[in-house]
Design an enzyme around this catalytic site. Sequence first.
Site, PDB file in Angstrom:
ATOM      1  N   ASP A 197      -4.942   0.740  -2.807  1.00  0.00           N
ATOM      2  CA  ASP A 197      -4.703   1.506  -2.233  1.00  0.00           C
ATOM      3  C   ASP A 197      -3.008   2.727  -2.495  1.00  0.00           C
ATOM      4  OD1 ASP A 197      -7.349   0.905  -0.782  1.00  0.00           O
ATOM      5  OD2 ASP A 197      -6.165   0.192   1.679  1.00  0.00           O
ATOM      6  N   ASN A 240      -9.771  -0.212  -1.110  1.00  0.00           N
ATOM      7  CA  ASN A 240     -10.787  -0.192  -0.341  1.00  0.00           C
ATOM      8  C   ASN A 240     -10.535   1.749  -0.825  1.00  0.00           C
ATOM      9  OD1 ASN A 240      -8.096  -0.517   1.804  1.00  0.00           O
ATOM     10  ND2 ASN A 240     -10.245   0.337   3.500  1.00  0.00           N
ATOM     11  N   HIS A 241      -9.461   2.002  -0.653  1.00  0.00           N
ATOM     12  CA  HIS A 241      -9.657   3.728  -0.233  1.00  0.00           C
ATOM     13  C   HIS A 241      -9.681   4.235  -2.063  1.00  0.00           C
ATOM     14  CE1 HIS A 241      -7.538   4.506   3.741  1.00  0.00           C
ATOM     15  NE2 HIS A 241      -7.232   3.568   3.708  1.00  0.00           N
ATOM     16  N   HIS A 281      -0.445   4.605  -0.367  1.00  0.00           N
ATOM     17  CA  HIS A 281      -1.198   5.633   0.342  1.00  0.00           C
ATOM     18  C   HIS A 281      -0.524   7.678   0.555  1.00  0.00           C
ATOM     19  CE1 HIS A 281      -4.462   3.436   2.463  1.00  0.00           C
ATOM     20  NE2 HIS A 281      -3.237   2.743   2.584  1.00  0.00           N
ATOM     21  N   HIS A 303      -3.469  -4.243   1.947  1.00  0.00           N
ATOM     22  CA  HIS A 303      -4.767  -4.305   3.281  1.00  0.00           C
ATOM     23  C   HIS A 303      -3.931  -3.422   4.730  1.00  0.00           C
ATOM     24  CE1 HIS A 303      -9.157  -2.709   4.224  1.00  0.00           C
ATOM     25  NE2 HIS A 303      -8.956  -4.280   4.900  1.00  0.00           N
ATOM     26  N   ASP A 352       1.000  -1.193  -0.350  1.00  0.00           N
ATOM     27  CA  ASP A 352      -0.295   0.117  -0.202  1.00  0.00           C
ATOM     28  C   ASP A 352       0.927   0.978  -0.409  1.00  0.00           C
ATOM     29  OD1 ASP A 352      -1.776  -1.825   1.003  1.00  0.00           O
ATOM     30  OD2 ASP A 352      -2.681  -1.273   1.921  1.00  0.00           O
TER      31      ASP A 352
END
Length: 213
Positions: free
Chosen positions: A53, A79-80, A26, A182, A24
């Site tokens: 993500d 999911n983001h 981010h 995740h 991820d």
Amino acid sequence: MGLPDNAYQRVEATRWRHVWVVGDIHGCFSLLMAKLRLCHFDPWQDLLVSVGDVIDRGPDSLRCLKLLRKRWIIAVRGNHEQMGLDALATGEQFLWFMNGGSWFAQAEQPAATAALETCRQLPWILELRCQNGIHVIAHADYPDDNYQWQKEVDLQRVLWDRTRLMNKGNGIRGADHFWFGHTPLRQRLDHENLHYIDTGAVFGGELTLVQLQ
């Protein structure tokens, strides 16, 4: 019910020299670039695969999002990304902004909206055919004990489910390796043919890159 047409995507990875999978991101753009330099990543010959993500929480979500237009990176949706797309669709931003999506309110428009819209093309499940076998990449889990191309699975669980990880569940049949993000962990976790590689880069941990080919 049926799956969306782009639920699964298949990629012949043998067309690239080296293939890397990254946990991820981010919004940690600078960290990603530093890691790629360390790996001598060549955007003309190599492929980077993201477990989703790419955005939220970190300093450079928009720059990370724009990377998804490059020819050398492919990603599954996390999911983001899904929270962002849902917020665009419904106008209801509270849940997303509470979870690190508030960068979007300050971002340069309409560029940010256009960049986020490109995430509608992202698959949930990626089947990567490498020289050393078949690797399946999904954000949180493949919610079945037997993987099969185009099999109907719960896509919500693909994005969110931690049950297999928390229960140290068995490996999955039908492919050689499965790669997930995740859940932020102190270090990558390998259990049978399951690999969890979100090592919490945005929380001060490592950004994990693994060479698949």
